[in-house]
Scaffold this motif. Sequence first.
Motif, PDB file in Angstrom:
ATOM      1  N   LYS A 268       0.841  -1.209   0.000  1.00  0.00           N
ATOM      2  CA  LYS A 268       0.000   0.000   0.000  1.00  0.00           C
ATOM      3  C   LYS A 268       0.870   1.250   0.000  1.00  0.00           C
ATOM      4  O   LYS A 268       0.612   2.208  -0.732  1.00  0.00           O
ATOM      5  N   ARG A 269       1.908   1.219   0.835  1.00  0.00           N
ATOM      6  CA  ARG A 269       2.789   2.389   0.910  1.00  0.00           C
ATOM      7  C   ARG A 269       3.623   2.499  -0.367  1.00  0.00           C
ATOM      8  O   ARG A 269       3.806   3.565  -0.933  1.00  0.00           O
ATOM      9  N   ARG A 270       4.081   1.342  -0.866  1.00  0.00           N
ATOM     10  CA  ARG A 270       4.953   1.350  -2.054  1.00  0.00           C
ATOM     11  C   ARG A 270       4.200   1.790  -3.314  1.00  0.00           C
ATOM     12  O   ARG A 270       4.815   2.257  -4.267  1.00  0.00           O
ATOM     13  N   PHE A 271       2.896   1.660  -3.285  1.00  0.00           N
ATOM     14  CA  PHE A 271       2.086   2.115  -4.416  1.00  0.00           C
ATOM     15  C   PHE A 271       2.432   3.571  -4.747  1.00  0.00           C
ATOM     16  O   PHE A 271       2.538   3.974  -5.903  1.00  0.00           O
ATOM     17  N   ASN A 272       2.660   4.345  -3.686  1.00  0.00           N
ATOM     18  CA  ASN A 272       2.912   5.781  -3.870  1.00  0.00           C
ATOM     19  C   ASN A 272       4.391   6.132  -3.898  1.00  0.00           C
ATOM     20  O   ASN A 272       4.755   7.309  -3.823  1.00  0.00           O
ATOM     21  N   ALA A 273       5.252   5.128  -4.024  1.00  0.00           N
ATOM     22  CA  ALA A 273       6.701   5.404  -4.066  1.00  0.00           C
ATOM     23  C   ALA A 273       7.124   5.736  -5.498  1.00  0.00           C
ATOM     24  O   ALA A 273       6.511   5.277  -6.465  1.00  0.00           O
ATOM     25  N   TYR A 274       8.161   6.536  -5.614  1.00  0.00           N
ATOM     26  CA  TYR A 274       8.752   6.830  -6.923  1.00  0.00           C
ATOM     27  C   TYR A 274       9.878   5.828  -7.187  1.00  0.00           C
ATOM     28  O   TYR A 274      10.484   5.307  -6.237  1.00  0.00           O
ATOM     29  N   PRO A 275      10.171   5.560  -8.475  1.00  0.00           N
ATOM     30  CA  PRO A 275      11.170   4.535  -8.785  1.00  0.00           C
ATOM     31  C   PRO A 275      12.496   4.699  -8.043  1.00  0.00           C
ATOM     32  O   PRO A 275      13.082   3.718  -7.602  1.00  0.00           O
ATOM     33  N   HIS A 276      12.963   5.958  -7.857  1.00  0.00           N
ATOM     34  CA  HIS A 276      14.277   6.124  -7.218  1.00  0.00           C
ATOM     35  C   HIS A 276      14.265   5.694  -5.753  1.00  0.00           C
ATOM     36  O   HIS A 276      15.304   5.506  -5.143  1.00  0.00           O
ATOM     37  N   GLU A 277      13.075   5.533  -5.190  1.00  0.00           N
ATOM     38  CA  GLU A 277      12.991   5.115  -3.786  1.00  0.00           C
ATOM     39  C   GLU A 277      13.090   3.593  -3.630  1.00  0.00           C
ATOM     40  O   GLU A 277      13.066   3.084  -2.521  1.00  0.00           O
ATOM     41  N   LEU A 278      13.181   2.880  -4.747  1.00  0.00           N
ATOM     42  CA  LEU A 278      13.213   1.417  -4.691  1.00  0.00           C
ATOM     43  C   LEU A 278      14.600   0.867  -4.976  1.00  0.00           C
ATOM     44  O   LEU A 278      15.367   1.469  -5.739  1.00  0.00           O
ATOM     45  N   SER A 279      14.913  -0.294  -4.387  1.00  0.00           N
ATOM     46  CA  SER A 279      16.167  -0.990  -4.703  1.00  0.00           C
ATOM     47  C   SER A 279      16.056  -1.583  -6.107  1.00  0.00           C
ATOM     48  O   SER A 279      14.954  -1.649  -6.675  1.00  0.00           O
ATOM     49  N   GLY A 280      17.197  -2.048  -6.650  1.00  0.00           N
ATOM     50  CA  GLY A 280      17.197  -2.648  -7.990  1.00  0.00           C
ATOM     51  C   GLY A 280      16.250  -3.842  -8.089  1.00  0.00           C
ATOM     52  O   GLY A 280      15.480  -3.965  -9.035  1.00  0.00           O
ATOM     53  N   GLY A 281      16.305  -4.703  -7.061  1.00  0.00           N
ATOM     54  CA  GLY A 281      15.460  -5.901  -7.067  1.00  0.00           C
ATOM     55  C   GLY A 281      13.990  -5.525  -7.007  1.00  0.00           C
ATOM     56  O   GLY A 281      13.137  -6.122  -7.667  1.00  0.00           O
ATOM     57  N   MET A 282      13.699  -4.508  -6.203  1.00  0.00           N
ATOM     58  CA  MET A 282      12.315  -4.045  -6.052  1.00  0.00           C
ATOM     59  C   MET A 282      11.815  -3.444  -7.374  1.00  0.00           C
ATOM     60  O   MET A 282      10.674  -3.680  -7.783  1.00  0.00           O
ATOM     61  N   ALA A 283      12.679  -2.654  -8.014  1.00  0.00           N
ATOM     62  CA  ALA A 283      12.306  -2.040  -9.300  1.00  0.00           C
ATOM     63  C   ALA A 283      12.033  -3.138 -10.339  1.00  0.00           C
ATOM     64  O   ALA A 283      11.109  -3.035 -11.147  1.00  0.00           O
ATOM     65  N   GLN A 284      12.835  -4.213 -10.287  1.00  0.00           N
ATOM     66  CA  GLN A 284      12.614  -5.323 -11.226  1.00  0.00           C
ATOM     67  C   GLN A 284      11.257  -5.972 -10.981  1.00  0.00           C
ATOM     68  O   GLN A 284      10.555  -6.358 -11.904  1.00  0.00           O
ATOM     69  N   ARG A 285      10.875  -6.060  -9.705  1.00  0.00           N
ATOM     70  CA  ARG A 285       9.552  -6.620  -9.380  1.00  0.00           C
ATOM     71  C   ARG A 285       8.438  -5.732  -9.919  1.00  0.00           C
ATOM     72  O   ARG A 285       7.402  -6.226 -10.381  1.00  0.00           O
TER      73      ARG A 285
END
Length: 341
Positions: A164-181
């Motif tokens: 729910k929280r990550r829904f509103n995250a911007y790509p730069h706030e995610l790790s590489g693995g998370m961005a791949q997901r």
Amino acid sequence: MHPEIAAATRDPAVLSARSDAILAIRGLSVSYPVYGTEAVRAIRELDLSIARGEILGLVGESGSGKTTLARAIMGLLARPGRIDAGSVTFDGRDLRAMPEDALRAIRGKDIAMVIPNPRGELDPLVTVGRQIATVARAHLDIARDKSDELALEMLKAVQIPDPKRRFNAYPHELSGGMAQRVVMAMSLVCSPKFIISDDATSGLDVTVQAQILDLLRNLVRSHQTAMMFITRDIGITAHFCDRVAVIYAGEIVELAPTVRFFENPMHPYSVMLLAAFAHNPRLREKWHKPLASQIRAGTTGCPYAPRCVHVEDQCRGTRPALLELEPGHFVRCLVPVVRPT
Ligand SMILES: Nc1ncnc2c1ncn2[C@@H]1O[C@H](COP(=O)(O)OP(=O)(O)OP(=O)(O)O)[C@@H](O)[C@H]1O
Ligand SMILES: [Mg+2]
């Protein structure tokens, strides 16, 4: 010619004609005309079919034509690439005969692609949840709240913590693995019938890579999605794919059910690849460097002959056909490796 090859008569095109095929490629040739020199023939008269729900591993070294094949299927060849011959049939429809807008509707919805460098795929200015929802709305006829719901479901499905929280995250706030997901969630949100994964996990560290591959396989299996899984790492295919196809210089040189491939690899190139991966990190490294000798239009004989330890005179003059040497196991070699039974 080896007697077992002479005895093999089944045409690999038979496989392309399987009624359960979601994708059937027949006689596909792709080249990159280069000014002032002979065109690079990146794909040569390639036949391949993928069944519904099947995961096919496409393995080959750098420059062997994997991305070219993927892009030719999608109708998105990089310049100056062009399809010289052949057909690509998806779910009974001839993709090459389709107008661009019809193709665009299929891309993203029925056929999706997962590629490496997820950050390059994501818009840095839009939250990840919104990006997934936008893909859903573009292809599925649904209202905004429905597409948001679907995006959140997808974030859960790809196991993003605190979705729910990550829904509103911007790509730069995610790790590489998370961005791949997130990119995987975008690819899967419309429940495509076919996914091409082109080296999608190669930039990630080994543990994250293993987690993402497991996840991808489970998602694909639970949706009965077919997949072409492109990799340079032959080891990954052992646990991940139903069948393995080895591509060398734009040709499939071996194609077999995964278990048979690892039990009984018959093309000298496959044997070399397996040996290199099992024992020698230096050979592995070498394999990741692009093929030095590109295949030019006029090449005769087996393209692997100059590197082959089993090479015979006949190999230099005759281009071997892809023949079925045991059920479902196709090999393109005049002197295949045959083990005593
Ligand atoms: N845009 C292009 N212009 C000219 N030649 C190209 C182009 N793209 C690819 N090629 C050539 O086509 C052949 C196949 O390249 P391709 O990118 O499909 O290989 P690949 O198997 O995906 O390699 P990698 O593992 O490095 O991604 C190579 O000889 C390459 O040099
Ligand atoms: Mg590539």
